[in-house]
Design a protein around this motif. Sequence first.
Motif, PDB file in Angstrom:
ATOM      1  N   ARG A 217      40.003  46.186  43.725  1.00  0.00           N
ATOM      2  CA  ARG A 217      41.044  45.467  44.453  1.00  0.00           C
ATOM      3  C   ARG A 217      41.872  44.680  43.448  1.00  0.00           C
ATOM      4  O   ARG A 217      41.340  44.057  42.543  1.00  0.00           O
ATOM      5  N   SER A 218      43.155  44.704  43.632  1.00  0.00           N
ATOM      6  CA  SER A 218      44.055  44.009  42.709  1.00  0.00           C
ATOM      7  C   SER A 218      44.472  42.651  43.227  1.00  0.00           C
ATOM      8  O   SER A 218      44.949  41.816  42.471  1.00  0.00           O
ATOM      9  N   CYS A 219      44.300  42.408  44.525  1.00  0.00           N
ATOM     10  CA  CYS A 219      44.705  41.132  45.117  1.00  0.00           C
ATOM     11  C   CYS A 219      43.564  40.594  45.973  1.00  0.00           C
ATOM     12  O   CYS A 219      43.095  41.272  46.898  1.00  0.00           O
ATOM     13  N   ILE A 220      43.108  39.392  45.652  1.00  0.00           N
ATOM     14  CA  ILE A 220      42.008  38.750  46.379  1.00  0.00           C
ATOM     15  C   ILE A 220      42.539  37.472  47.002  1.00  0.00           C
ATOM     16  O   ILE A 220      43.097  36.614  46.323  1.00  0.00           O
ATOM     17  N   ARG A 221      42.365  37.348  48.302  1.00  0.00           N
ATOM     18  CA  ARG A 221      42.770  36.132  49.012  1.00  0.00           C
ATOM     19  C   ARG A 221      41.562  35.221  49.151  1.00  0.00           C
ATOM     20  O   ARG A 221      40.519  35.647  49.647  1.00  0.00           O
TER      21      ARG A 221
ATOM     22  N   ARG B 168      42.535  32.358  38.310  1.00  0.00           N
ATOM     23  CA  ARG B 168      42.008  33.715  38.193  1.00  0.00           C
ATOM     24  C   ARG B 168      43.102  34.738  38.500  1.00  0.00           C
ATOM     25  O   ARG B 168      43.723  34.691  39.567  1.00  0.00           O
ATOM     26  N   PRO B 169      43.344  35.696  37.588  1.00  0.00           N
ATOM     27  CA  PRO B 169      44.419  36.671  37.794  1.00  0.00           C
ATOM     28  C   PRO B 169      44.211  37.498  39.058  1.00  0.00           C
ATOM     29  O   PRO B 169      43.112  37.984  39.328  1.00  0.00           O
ATOM     30  N   GLY B 170      45.269  37.632  39.836  1.00  0.00           N
ATOM     31  CA  GLY B 170      45.219  38.460  41.034  1.00  0.00           C
ATOM     32  C   GLY B 170      44.639  37.776  42.250  1.00  0.00           C
ATOM     33  O   GLY B 170      44.572  38.383  43.317  1.00  0.00           O
ATOM     34  N   TRP B 171      44.257  36.506  42.113  1.00  0.00           N
ATOM     35  CA  TRP B 171      43.695  35.768  43.238  1.00  0.00           C
ATOM     36  C   TRP B 171      44.757  34.839  43.806  1.00  0.00           C
ATOM     37  O   TRP B 171      45.450  34.142  43.052  1.00  0.00           O
ATOM     38  N   THR B 172      44.861  34.809  45.123  1.00  0.00           N
ATOM     39  CA  THR B 172      45.871  34.011  45.798  1.00  0.00           C
ATOM     40  C   THR B 172      45.214  33.118  46.845  1.00  0.00           C
ATOM     41  O   THR B 172      44.445  33.598  47.684  1.00  0.00           O
TER      42      THR B 172
ATOM     43  N   GLU C 286      36.662  42.197  42.539  1.00  0.00           N
ATOM     44  CA  GLU C 286      37.620  43.206  42.103  1.00  0.00           C
ATOM     45  C   GLU C 286      37.026  44.609  42.070  1.00  0.00           C
ATOM     46  O   GLU C 286      37.765  45.589  41.941  1.00  0.00           O
TER      47      GLU C 286
ATOM     48  N   ARG D 284      34.910  45.952  39.694  1.00  0.00           N
ATOM     49  CA  ARG D 284      34.989  46.524  38.351  1.00  0.00           C
ATOM     50  C   ARG D 284      33.632  46.939  37.787  1.00  0.00           C
ATOM     51  O   ARG D 284      33.566  47.723  36.857  1.00  0.00           O
TER      52      ARG D 284
END
Length: 396
Positions: A33-37, A53-57, A316, A318
Amino acid sequence: MRWSPAAGSMSRGKVATNRNPYGYQRQKEREPRSCIRYKCGLLNTIADVLRQRPGWTEVKEDGEWDFYWCDVGWLRENFDHIYMEEHVRICHFRNHYEVARSQGKGIFLFRKLKDIIDWRKDGGRSDEQRDEIPVENYVAQRYIENPYLIGGRKFDLRVYVLVTSYTPLRAWLYRDGFARFSNTRFTLSSIDDQYIHLTNVAIQKTAPDYDPEKGCKWMIQQLRQYLTAKHGPVAVETLFQNIDNIFIKSLQSVQKIIINDKHCFELYGYDILLDEDLKPWLLEVNASPSLTASSQEDYDLKCRLLEDTLHVVDMEGRLTGKERRVGGFDLMWNDGPVSRDDGQLDGISSGNLMANTHLGERRPVLTACSPYHCLGAHLLTHPLHPQAASMTERRT
């Protein structure tokens, strides 16, 4: 279809047929996953780590989320009333519980049972007044009268263990931790002086002569180096193996009590005391260890700890699931003991493979610009280190 605004996800009950609660097709648990809420119920170090953290919103209060670092109050109120998709993670197991207060609150010492009887009288309150006081649970423990002392001061260890599953048991041990020292020299002549007997930073920092720049902590690498210099590597290796056993036995003791859930993980803070014979004693296990930093060094440690925790949880997708080390975490138990990759034999228990634990071991890569990696020089010049005293004598 019923919604739970507090949780940001669909509550248990009817399952939606036209749209799932997260607004996209259900994905496999390991799919990247590229975007984590995320949501966060705390305002300390973990909030900083999640924000960076990159990609976390971060989502608003009623927004839909994939990851929630919640407080215990939210957990008890909402966990059993929400529906969570396969990939969703939350930072506590559903029957998370605590039997004591934190930061040394409510701890007191006594010598005789009569002291307990006097304490129960509640200062002469009437029966009616005592009936109005809420009942509290207390844990009685024998006081360790012969703690290991450094510079005449008592200390205990704070070590972190991450559990990602109880069935089967899967536990990770963090390589870093710290020793918390009292600010006052140890003595049994006064059992009422909390600055002598309680090493909690929340207590020690209120001492009149506390120096916030120096603090009262050693990194656990410093402590292991000190003990090795004084007692030898064999004795210290035995000590840390015994500490490893404490982690495993304590988790196994509650394995059938904790309700396992694939959405849950738990970061535990273990408090361990050493006695003068280098025997470790388990003081308590904190299911909500403090993530508030008391110094820059402490902040850096906790940031690394939390970043690596998120790496292990792997929102993510990975990881392969076969890793034995992720960041500073080593997989020490995976439905059974995990041995080191190098197959190194344990010289203390001959014929046995060494456990995949590296608590307090020096990191192989050193960078001169990083104060965290310059432990050798810092330890050598620390006023409690025996070589520091001899160096001072030579200079004078």
